[in-house]
Write an enzyme that holds these catalytic residues in place. Sequence first.
Site, PDB file in Angstrom:
ATOM      1  N   CYS A  58      83.140  44.194  96.323  1.00  0.00           N
ATOM      2  CA  CYS A  58      81.694  43.970  96.250  1.00  0.00           C
ATOM      3  C   CYS A  58      81.335  42.922  95.194  1.00  0.00           C
ATOM      4  O   CYS A  58      81.676  43.072  94.019  1.00  0.00           O
ATOM      5  CB  CYS A  58      80.997  45.291  95.934  1.00  0.00           C
TER       6      CYS A  58
ATOM      7  N   GLU B 251      65.097  58.199 114.607  1.00  0.00           N
ATOM      8  CA  GLU B 251      64.995  56.859 114.015  1.00  0.00           C
ATOM      9  C   GLU B 251      63.537  56.500 113.705  1.00  0.00           C
ATOM     10  O   GLU B 251      63.232  55.938 112.660  1.00  0.00           O
ATOM     11  CB  GLU B 251      65.587  55.803 114.959  1.00  0.00           C
TER      12      GLU B 251
HETATM   13  S1  SF4 Z   1      77.458  50.927  95.614  1.00  0.00           S
HETATM   14 FE1  SF4 Z   1      76.551  49.004  96.341  1.00  0.00          FE
HETATM   15  S2  SF4 Z   1      76.662  47.663  94.551  1.00  0.00           S
HETATM   16 FE2  SF4 Z   1      78.067  49.359  94.177  1.00  0.00          FE
HETATM   17  S3  SF4 Z   1      80.032  48.676  94.937  1.00  0.00           S
HETATM   18 FE3  SF4 Z   1      79.073  49.741  96.620  1.00  0.00          FE
HETATM   19  S4  SF4 Z   1      78.017  48.161  97.782  1.00  0.00           S
HETATM   20 FE4  SF4 Z   1      78.503  47.315  95.787  1.00  0.00          FE
END
Ligand code: SF4
Length: 352
Positions: free
Chosen positions: A219, A44
């Site tokens: 999203c 990390e």
């Molecule tokens: S890649 Fe990122 S912007 Fe595209 S759907 Fe997934 S979370 Fe959303």
Amino acid sequence: MSVEERDLTMTEFATRVVVWQKIHGRNDLPWQNTRDPYRVWLSEIMLQQTQVSTVLDYFPRFLTRFPDVGSLARAPLDDVLGLWSGLGYYSRARNLHLCALAVVGLHSGAFPQTALALQTLPGIGRSTAAAIASLCFGERVAILDGNVKRVLTRALGFDADLAVAANERRLWDNATQLLPIADLQQSMPRYTQGVMDLGATVCTARKPNCTICPLSDACVAHRLGQPDHYPVKTRKLKRSSQLIWLLWAQTIDSSVWLTKRPIPGVWGGLYCFPLFDSREALVESVPPDWRPALEDQPSISHVLTHKDLYLHPVRLTMNSQDLADFAGIWAATDQWPDLGLPAPIRKLLTQG
Ligand code: SF4
């Protein structure tokens, strides 16, 4: 607005990330498939500001030399900086050593098992502590590094300015609400790795690959067609630049004069050529008899987080080891590989 109030299928968020990670995530990196906090902590810290491909090179070498926290604590700081040489951000290496000393001195050589206790150790911030606690001990705590901020702000449509501390705290709260709620010993390591992998491989800064993202139908950024609008952070790092003159003093048998950089400061704790703010100051520092032998070398630039360095090496070939005005060491060529040297200095030396 809390995550629960959103018109999204975010209750499934953790499950999707966990299932996706199992099939599509990164599962074969040398610091994975272990719950050893020493290895997870080391990876990390190395991965902060450094690409996986670079860490793949350093991680095994570091482990060979320091197989456990006790061996790291017992080592001189110079040895740690020597192995870290080239990874940059050397405060990480200094804190790594301090942290090993604290784990041995204060915790009998065993890393604490909660994020709260881990955060009390040198160099371990909230997100790193959460990564170790969730990956190694299954604690239900959220990480929020740069990659994860990007995934979450996009998925949630979180458009508040993260330069404002209260907004960042709100994002931490949202990140916590999204965590798995069952079977934490199995689901938390998988989830933590999953959000990191999504940010690194799918929801990338420039070209997010939404078509293969397990979150795409939920999203907000994708729905709006605006992933690049997230995350919002108005306060940008102010970059500066600095001109530095380097006195590259070398004897005819190739030993070079190196001084230890003060801590804190650029390259703190590393061995380096003596640095000067101007060519005049460099010339002044050299005994008058030697000055005609000074030779300007081609300049090089080096990029740090907040600063661009423009380095002007001035070479001085000497037939004796006589630089009494500087505290430092004459380092022979066979010592260079083991010394903690800033990357541009090592490059100059190897190119010779
Ligand atoms: S890649 Fe990122 S912007 Fe595209 S759907 Fe997934 S979370 Fe959303």
